[in-house]
Design an enzyme around this catalytic site. Structure first.
Site, mmCIF file in Angstrom:
data_model
loop_
_atom_site.group_PDB
_atom_site.id
_atom_site.type_symbol
_atom_site.label_atom_id
_atom_site.label_comp_id
_atom_site.label_asym_id
_atom_site.label_seq_id
_atom_site.Cartn_x
_atom_site.Cartn_y
_atom_site.Cartn_z
ATOM 1 N N LYS A 22 0.749 -1.162 -0.050
ATOM 2 C CA LYS A 22 0.116 -0.036 -0.090
ATOM 3 C C LYS A 22 1.088 1.263 -0.101
ATOM 4 O O LYS A 22 0.666 2.339 -0.640
ATOM 5 C CB LYS A 22 -0.973 0.129 1.074
ATOM 6 C CG LYS A 22 -1.409 1.349 1.611
ATOM 7 C CD LYS A 22 -2.249 0.993 2.910
ATOM 8 C CE LYS A 22 -2.780 2.658 3.465
ATOM 9 N NZ LYS A 22 -1.675 3.409 3.792
ATOM 10 N N ASN A 23 2.133 1.103 0.910
ATOM 11 C CA ASN A 23 2.721 2.520 0.965
ATOM 12 C C ASN A 23 3.472 2.694 -0.325
ATOM 13 O O ASN A 23 4.332 3.685 -0.331
ATOM 14 C CB ASN A 23 3.557 2.530 2.393
ATOM 15 C CG ASN A 23 2.494 2.543 3.571
ATOM 16 O OD1 ASN A 23 1.432 3.140 3.394
ATOM 17 N ND2 ASN A 23 2.815 1.892 4.766
ATOM 18 N N CYS A 116 -5.965 8.220 9.112
ATOM 19 C CA CYS A 116 -6.069 7.567 10.410
ATOM 20 C C CYS A 116 -5.681 8.722 11.663
ATOM 21 O O CYS A 116 -4.853 9.634 11.307
ATOM 22 C CB CYS A 116 -5.090 6.593 10.771
ATOM 23 S SG CYS A 116 -5.606 5.225 9.616
ATOM 24 N N ARG A 121 0.598 14.604 12.913
ATOM 25 C CA ARG A 121 1.256 14.440 11.276
ATOM 26 C C ARG A 121 1.209 15.642 10.597
ATOM 27 O O ARG A 121 0.583 15.673 9.263
ATOM 28 C CB ARG A 121 0.586 13.301 10.796
ATOM 29 C CG ARG A 121 0.475 11.826 11.541
ATOM 30 C CD ARG A 121 0.302 10.732 10.604
ATOM 31 N NE ARG A 121 -1.036 10.525 10.073
ATOM 32 C CZ ARG A 121 -1.126 9.707 9.414
ATOM 33 N NH1 ARG A 121 -0.411 8.820 9.024
ATOM 34 N NH2 ARG A 121 -2.720 9.523 8.814
ATOM 35 N N ASP A 124 4.576 20.189 7.333
ATOM 36 C CA ASP A 124 5.509 21.084 7.204
ATOM 37 C C ASP A 124 6.721 20.873 6.503
ATOM 38 O O ASP A 124 7.360 21.599 5.909
ATOM 39 C CB ASP A 124 5.572 21.777 8.787
ATOM 40 C CG ASP A 124 6.261 20.644 9.729
ATOM 41 O OD1 ASP A 124 5.746 19.517 9.460
ATOM 42 O OD2 ASP A 124 7.054 21.076 10.433
ATOM 43 N N LEU A 125 7.097 19.564 6.674
ATOM 44 C CA LEU A 125 8.591 19.174 5.975
ATOM 45 C C LEU A 125 8.026 19.060 4.621
ATOM 46 O O LEU A 125 8.999 19.259 3.777
ATOM 47 C CB LEU A 125 8.874 17.793 6.612
ATOM 48 C CG LEU A 125 9.295 17.794 8.121
ATOM 49 C CD1 LEU A 125 9.902 16.485 8.555
ATOM 50 C CD2 LEU A 125 10.484 18.868 8.217
ATOM 51 N N ASP A 305 4.293 1.155 11.877
ATOM 52 C CA ASP A 305 2.765 0.585 11.593
ATOM 53 C C ASP A 305 2.467 -1.047 12.279
ATOM 54 O O ASP A 305 1.349 -1.578 12.103
ATOM 55 C CB ASP A 305 2.892 0.268 9.881
ATOM 56 C CG ASP A 305 2.352 1.742 9.409
ATOM 57 O OD1 ASP A 305 1.789 2.601 10.129
ATOM 58 O OD2 ASP A 305 2.430 1.760 8.155
ATOM 59 N N ILE A 327 6.955 7.616 16.837
ATOM 60 C CA ILE A 327 6.620 8.276 15.448
ATOM 61 C C ILE A 327 5.332 9.022 15.682
ATOM 62 O O ILE A 327 5.160 10.311 15.491
ATOM 63 C CB ILE A 327 6.577 7.329 14.471
ATOM 64 C CG1 ILE A 327 7.853 6.411 14.247
ATOM 65 C CG2 ILE A 327 6.455 7.878 12.923
ATOM 66 C CD1 ILE A 327 9.183 7.463 13.954
ATOM 67 N N ARG A 397 -8.979 0.227 4.230
ATOM 68 C CA ARG A 397 -8.166 0.805 3.798
ATOM 69 C C ARG A 397 -6.982 0.201 3.463
ATOM 70 O O ARG A 397 -6.376 0.871 2.465
ATOM 71 C CB ARG A 397 -8.100 2.164 4.583
ATOM 72 C CG ARG A 397 -9.065 3.123 4.685
ATOM 73 C CD ARG A 397 -8.774 4.222 5.402
ATOM 74 N NE ARG A 397 -7.332 4.973 5.029
ATOM 75 C CZ ARG A 397 -6.525 5.056 5.920
ATOM 76 N NH1 ARG A 397 -6.611 4.767 7.087
ATOM 77 N NH2 ARG A 397 -5.174 5.411 5.295
#
Length: 418
Positions: A22-23, A116, A121, A124-125, A305, A327, A397
């Protein structure tokens, strides 16, 4: 509302073939915009987040054609640079379109992404990297307007190795004028997959998988074919499900090199683990051993995750476990549901202290995020009695045919309409 109905007590055993990541699939689908031509992507997971991304591409003017796990995207007739608020709220990964749209159109309009509820999260980066490449960014309420008459290469150093920001910067820089150097990059395998896809389409990107990435901009990208890498998080989830229920599983189409930190922790709990080519074998021990320390971190450290599934598994392990989340600040949100099932858990800020109990008891629980929801399903498999899980749209998802897969591996689970 649909929910999962689980009768616990069955072992998760058998064989399973891992789907595409997925990622990796989501940013690569976004990156097809840069090509202005037809791209064929195989091993795409059939999940709702992918469906959402295809809808966004269609609304922007791209044509998509899907046949099972193959998606063809033709972005030659892209006509828009604005993503609707509705689509942005559906999933956080819509933010990947920022770099792709800027690289193709020189403009992009989005709102703050949804997804989620696992922490703030901020993006800005992402925005910092795009500004360094020459983008003018205006933020008004929740709308972000990005314009760049010409993107130019730059030296960009990230204050934190953000996966999404690294990928957005790669996409924007791929067609920018000149040379870009990205420093303190995230090193996840999915970033390497994005690099490999773009290079197959004519980009000149080197260094993904390390802290420093070099990009020589090329405005003339073309279409290409690419196969998405296996999903290491999905693979880890089913390995944990087998370990937590005393099962024995062979996971095929797996990339063990991407799972090193995960397999090490499974072995530490007492499981037998074997690797042969693209297969991973796991046999659970009679009683899992607690983990002295499990700390999440950027790849190649333990992935955030999979923190939730491991935490769930440890609720029945012998002894006391310590879990630290570095994280996302809300990763432990699902822990209260585990407590309702009888888990002995103490959460303090980003630390969790777990004392193994004899058994969990099924009850009605609610998923509020993707990985926490999958973890509640694992808890239901571990528990005595019946468990009902609401909010399963979060789980679907990221996992294709989740309940059917678990059922094929021995679980007593079905989807119901409450």
């Amino acid at each position: 509302m649909e929910s999962y109905h689980i009768r616990g007590g069955n072992k998760i055993s058998g064989e399973y073939s891992v789907k595409g990541a997925k990622n990796a699939a989501l940013p690569i689908l976004a990156a097809t915009i840069l090509c202005g031509a037809e791209c064929q992507l195989s091993n795409i997971p059939q999940i709702t987040d992918v469906n959402s991304m295809k809808k966004i591409l269609n609304e922007l003017g791209c044509k998509t054609d899907t046949s099972e796990e193959t998606v063809i995207v033709d972005s030659s007739e892209l006509v828009a640079d604005t993503i609707s608020l509705k689509r942005m709220r559906e999933m956080r990964s819509s933010v990947f379109l920022l770099g792709a749209l800027l690289g193709r159109c020189g403009s992009a309009v989005i709102s703050q992404p949804g997804g989620c509820n696992i922490g703030s999260r901020p993006i800005d980066l992402h925005l910092h990297a795009l500004r360094m490449l020459g983008t003018e960014i205006t933020e008004k309420d929740d709308v972000i307007i990005c314009k760049a008459s010409k993107l130019r290469g730059a030296v960009i150093e990230f204050s934190f190795p953000s996966v999404g920001a690294t990928e957005n910067a790669i996409m924007a820089a791929a067609t920018a004028e000149g040379h870009t150097i990205l420093k303190n990059c995230a090193m996840e395998p999915e970033i390497c997959d994005l690099q490999n896809f773009l290079n197959s389409c004519g980009a000149d990107i080197h260094g993904s998988g390390t802290k420093t990435i070099h990009i020589n901009g090329n405005s003339a990208l073309h279409g290409g074919n690419h196969r998405i890498i296996p999903d290491r998080i999905e693979c880890g989830t089913y390995l944990v499900a087998a370990a937590a229920t005393g099962g024995e599983i062979v996971v095929k189409n797996a990339e063990s090199l991407h799972l090193k930190s995960i397999l090490e922790k499974l072995i530490e709990t007492g499981c037998t683990v074997g690797v042969k080519r693209d297969r991973i074998y796991l046999k659970a021990c009679e009683k899992l051993t607690a983990l002295d320390k499990l700390i999440t971190g950027p790849y190649p450290e333990f992935p955030t995750d999979l923190q939730s599934p491991f935490l769930t598994m440890l609720t029945l392990a012998e002894g006391k476990s310590y879990v630290e989340e570095t994280i996302f600040e809300n990763r432990f949100a699902f822990a209260n549901e585990l407590k309702r099932m009888g888990a002995d858990l103490l959460v303090e800020d980003n630390h969790a202290f777990v004392t193994g109990v004899k058994e969990l008891q099924g009850c009605r629980v609610a998923a509020t995020d993707l990985r926490g929801g999958a973890s509640l399903a694992i808890a239901g498999l571990m528990a005595q009695g019946e468990t009902f899980i609401e909010g399963i749209e979060h789980i679907e998802r990221g996992y294709a045919d989740f309940s059917q897969t678990l059922r094929s591996l021995g679980a007593d689970i079905r989807k119901t309409n409450d």
